[in-house]
Design a protein around this motif. Structure first.
Motif, PDB file in Angstrom:
ATOM      1  N   PHE A   1      49.100  39.493  39.773  1.00  0.00           N
ATOM      2  CA  PHE A   1      47.833  39.866  39.144  1.00  0.00           C
ATOM      3  C   PHE A   1      47.639  39.049  37.873  1.00  0.00           C
ATOM      4  CE2 PHE A   1      49.618  43.724  41.148  1.00  0.00           C
ATOM      5  CZ  PHE A   1      48.664  43.907  42.145  1.00  0.00           C
ATOM      6  N   GLN A   2      46.477  38.443  37.757  1.00  0.00           N
ATOM      7  CA  GLN A   2      46.121  37.718  36.544  1.00  0.00           C
ATOM      8  C   GLN A   2      44.907  38.377  35.903  1.00  0.00           C
ATOM      9  OE1 GLN A   2      45.633  33.718  38.209  1.00  0.00           O
ATOM     10  NE2 GLN A   2      47.574  33.117  37.278  1.00  0.00           N
ATOM     11  N   THR A   3      44.725  38.114  34.643  1.00  0.00           N
ATOM     12  CA  THR A   3      43.556  38.648  33.950  1.00  0.00           C
ATOM     13  C   THR A   3      42.925  37.547  33.111  1.00  0.00           C
ATOM     14  OG1 THR A   3      42.742  40.481  32.601  1.00  0.00           O
ATOM     15  CG2 THR A   3      44.810  39.441  31.898  1.00  0.00           C
ATOM     16  N   GLY A   4      41.778  37.822  32.522  1.00  0.00           N
ATOM     17  CA  GLY A   4      41.066  36.815  31.749  1.00  0.00           C
ATOM     18  C   GLY A   4      41.444  36.832  30.278  1.00  0.00           C
ATOM     19  N   PHE A   5      40.962  35.828  29.561  1.00  0.00           N
ATOM     20  CA  PHE A   5      41.229  35.718  28.126  1.00  0.00           C
ATOM     21  C   PHE A   5      40.133  36.383  27.295  1.00  0.00           C
ATOM     22  CE2 PHE A   5      43.462  32.046  29.982  1.00  0.00           C
ATOM     23  CZ  PHE A   5      44.734  32.269  29.484  1.00  0.00           C
ATOM     24  N   ASN A   6      39.037  36.714  27.939  1.00  0.00           N
ATOM     25  CA  ASN A   6      37.890  37.250  27.205  1.00  0.00           C
ATOM     26  C   ASN A   6      37.648  38.729  27.492  1.00  0.00           C
ATOM     27  OD1 ASN A   6      37.226  34.666  26.075  1.00  0.00           O
ATOM     28  ND2 ASN A   6      36.399  34.090  28.082  1.00  0.00           N
ATOM     29  N   ASN A   7      38.714  39.468  27.753  1.00  0.00           N
ATOM     30  CA  ASN A   7      38.564  40.893  28.022  1.00  0.00           C
ATOM     31  C   ASN A   7      38.118  41.650  26.770  1.00  0.00           C
ATOM     32  OD1 ASN A   7      39.389  40.633  30.681  1.00  0.00           O
ATOM     33  ND2 ASN A   7      41.539  40.997  30.211  1.00  0.00           N
ATOM     34  N   HIS A   8      37.379  42.723  27.014  1.00  0.00           N
ATOM     35  CA  HIS A   8      37.022  43.642  25.931  1.00  0.00           C
ATOM     36  C   HIS A   8      36.882  45.029  26.526  1.00  0.00           C
ATOM     37  CE1 HIS A   8      32.882  43.289  27.455  1.00  0.00           C
ATOM     38  NE2 HIS A   8      33.030  41.973  27.383  1.00  0.00           N
ATOM     39  N   SER A   9      36.474  45.998  25.761  1.00  0.00           N
ATOM     40  CA  SER A   9      36.524  47.402  26.185  1.00  0.00           C
ATOM     41  C   SER A   9      35.756  47.700  27.468  1.00  0.00           C
ATOM     42  CB  SER A   9      35.996  48.303  25.063  1.00  0.00           C
ATOM     43  OG  SER A   9      34.663  47.959  24.734  1.00  0.00           O
ATOM     44  N   SER A  10      34.711  46.947  27.755  1.00  0.00           N
ATOM     45  CA  SER A  10      33.910  47.216  28.962  1.00  0.00           C
ATOM     46  C   SER A  10      34.066  46.134  30.025  1.00  0.00           C
ATOM     47  CB  SER A  10      32.434  47.350  28.586  1.00  0.00           C
ATOM     48  OG  SER A  10      31.956  46.164  27.986  1.00  0.00           O
ATOM     49  N   HIS A  11      35.012  45.221  29.804  1.00  0.00           N
ATOM     50  CA  HIS A  11      35.157  44.096  30.734  1.00  0.00           C
ATOM     51  C   HIS A  11      36.626  43.658  30.757  1.00  0.00           C
ATOM     52  CE1 HIS A  11      33.651  40.564  32.963  1.00  0.00           C
ATOM     53  NE2 HIS A  11      34.585  39.891  32.325  1.00  0.00           N
ATOM     54  N   ILE A  12      37.410  44.263  31.669  1.00  0.00           N
ATOM     55  CA  ILE A  12      38.836  43.953  31.792  1.00  0.00           C
ATOM     56  C   ILE A  12      39.080  43.510  33.233  1.00  0.00           C
ATOM     57  CG2 ILE A  12      41.197  44.823  31.546  1.00  0.00           C
ATOM     58  CD1 ILE A  12      39.992  47.059  29.752  1.00  0.00           C
ATOM     59  N   MET A  13      39.261  42.209  33.415  1.00  0.00           N
ATOM     60  CA  MET A  13      39.290  41.673  34.772  1.00  0.00           C
ATOM     61  C   MET A  13      40.710  41.604  35.346  1.00  0.00           C
ATOM     62  SD  MET A  13      36.145  41.487  34.909  1.00  0.00           S
ATOM     63  CE  MET A  13      36.041  40.960  36.616  1.00  0.00           C
ATOM     64  N   ILE A  14      40.797  41.790  36.658  1.00  0.00           N
ATOM     65  CA  ILE A  14      42.054  41.614  37.383  1.00  0.00           C
ATOM     66  C   ILE A  14      41.786  40.737  38.596  1.00  0.00           C
ATOM     67  CG2 ILE A  14      41.745  43.760  38.713  1.00  0.00           C
ATOM     68  CD1 ILE A  14      44.832  44.031  38.646  1.00  0.00           C
ATOM     69  N   ASN A  15      42.687  39.788  38.806  1.00  0.00           N
ATOM     70  CA  ASN A  15      42.507  38.764  39.825  1.00  0.00           C
ATOM     71  C   ASN A  15      43.782  38.709  40.677  1.00  0.00           C
ATOM     72  OD1 ASN A  15      41.983  36.446  41.264  1.00  0.00           O
ATOM     73  ND2 ASN A  15      41.839  35.102  39.502  1.00  0.00           N
ATOM     74  N   PRO A  16      43.800  39.314  41.871  1.00  0.00           N
ATOM     75  CA  PRO A  16      45.036  39.407  42.666  1.00  0.00           C
ATOM     76  C   PRO A  16      45.215  38.276  43.679  1.00  0.00           C
ATOM     77  CG  PRO A  16      43.370  40.908  43.513  1.00  0.00           C
ATOM     78  CD  PRO A  16      42.715  40.118  42.429  1.00  0.00           C
ATOM     79  N   SER A  17      46.464  37.838  43.826  1.00  0.00           N
ATOM     80  CA  SER A  17      46.807  36.813  44.810  1.00  0.00           C
ATOM     81  C   SER A  17      48.071  37.237  45.563  1.00  0.00           C
ATOM     82  CB  SER A  17      47.055  35.469  44.128  1.00  0.00           C
ATOM     83  OG  SER A  17      45.896  35.013  43.479  1.00  0.00           O
ATOM     84  N   MET A  18      48.315  36.562  46.695  1.00  0.00           N
ATOM     85  CA  MET A  18      49.516  36.839  47.475  1.00  0.00           C
ATOM     86  C   MET A  18      50.217  35.534  47.795  1.00  0.00           C
ATOM     87  SD  MET A  18      48.718  35.512  50.673  1.00  0.00           S
ATOM     88  CE  MET A  18      49.678  36.389  51.896  1.00  0.00           C
ATOM     89  N   ALA A  19      51.539  35.603  48.046  1.00  0.00           N
ATOM     90  CA  ALA A  19      52.301  34.405  48.392  1.00  0.00           C
ATOM     91  C   ALA A  19      53.544  34.777  49.190  1.00  0.00           C
ATOM     92  CB  ALA A  19      52.699  33.633  47.128  1.00  0.00           C
TER      93      ALA A  19
END
Length: 226
Positions: A45-63
């Motif tokens: 799981f990765q996330t972004g650098f610009n997260n804030h209280s209403s915008h917290i991103m998660i980016n899932p990958s598999m390998a």
């Protein structure tokens, strides 16, 4: 709540619904070892650098990785960056979403996002891992269907090194030719393969285009175009 805390908490929420994966990097990486102890699976799981209280991103990958393949790659490709990777993808590209999907973990989106990620992993990722739980099953699948693990997966030459390492010449050749026959870049690949016959040196660590390194690997391992 701090966005990093929300992100890590969410990673662990997902992990707790997936069964027997071990948790690493505070939840950012989940790992499970196959029955033969050589192949292992990861969900990251990765996330972004610009997260804030209403915008917290998660980016899932598999390998999917193989320990013995890593040793083979080091000996045959001679690169310090060999990892034993068999196949990897962003979860969005192996599901009906068909996009680099990111989910928002903040506020009212949290529960829905967690639910969607878990369902996509259970429905589309875990069945791929199941195919690779035994090498024999994986080889047979790749030989007959390539990397079309479900209707949403694109064909890929990614597992070629795995087949060269663990199977016979004929199986690797069938996989290679199946990919070329169904590729939209068929003519480009064939032209590049033929050009390799006149090259004095072949650098496996340089890729002129997406499939070039794999095509070079096929060539130096004496796979033929049918």
């Amino acid at each position: 709540m701090d966005s990093k805390i929300v992100f890590l908490y969410s990673c662990n929420e997902i992990a707790n619904q997936l069964g027997d994966f071990k948790i690493y990097e505070k939840g950012r990486r989940l790992k499970k070892v196959a029955s033969d102890k050589d192949i292992f699976f990861e969900i990251t799981f990765q996330t972004g650098f610009n997260n804030h209280s209403s915008h917290i991103m998660i980016n899932p990958s598999m390998a999917i990785y193989s320990t013995s393949l890593k040793k083979w790659q080091i000996e045959n490709i001679k690169s310090e960056f060999c990892t034993g990777l068999i196949y990897a993808n962003h979860i969005g590209y192996i599901t009906p979403l068909q996009t680099w999907k990111k989910w928002n973990l903040a506020g009212l989106s949290h529960e829905k996002s967690i639910s969607e990620i878990v369902k996509n992993i259970q429905k589309f990722v875990l069945p791929i891992f199941e195919i690779f739980d035994a090498k024999e099953t994986a080889v047979e699948f790749l030989k007959n269907k390539g990397t079309k693990f479900n209707p949403y997966c694109e064909d890929s030459l990614g597992p070629l090194a795995f087949l060269l390492c663990h199977t016979d010449h004929e199986t690797s050749e069938l996989f290679f030719n199946h990919y070329i026959e169904n590729s939209i870049n068929k003519d480009k690949i064939i032209s590049f393969f033929e050009k390799l016959k006149t090259d004095k040196e072949i650098d496996l660590n340089h890729s002129e285009f997406v499939d070039a390194a794999h095509i070079k690997l096929a060539f130096i391992n004496n796979l033929s175009l049918k």
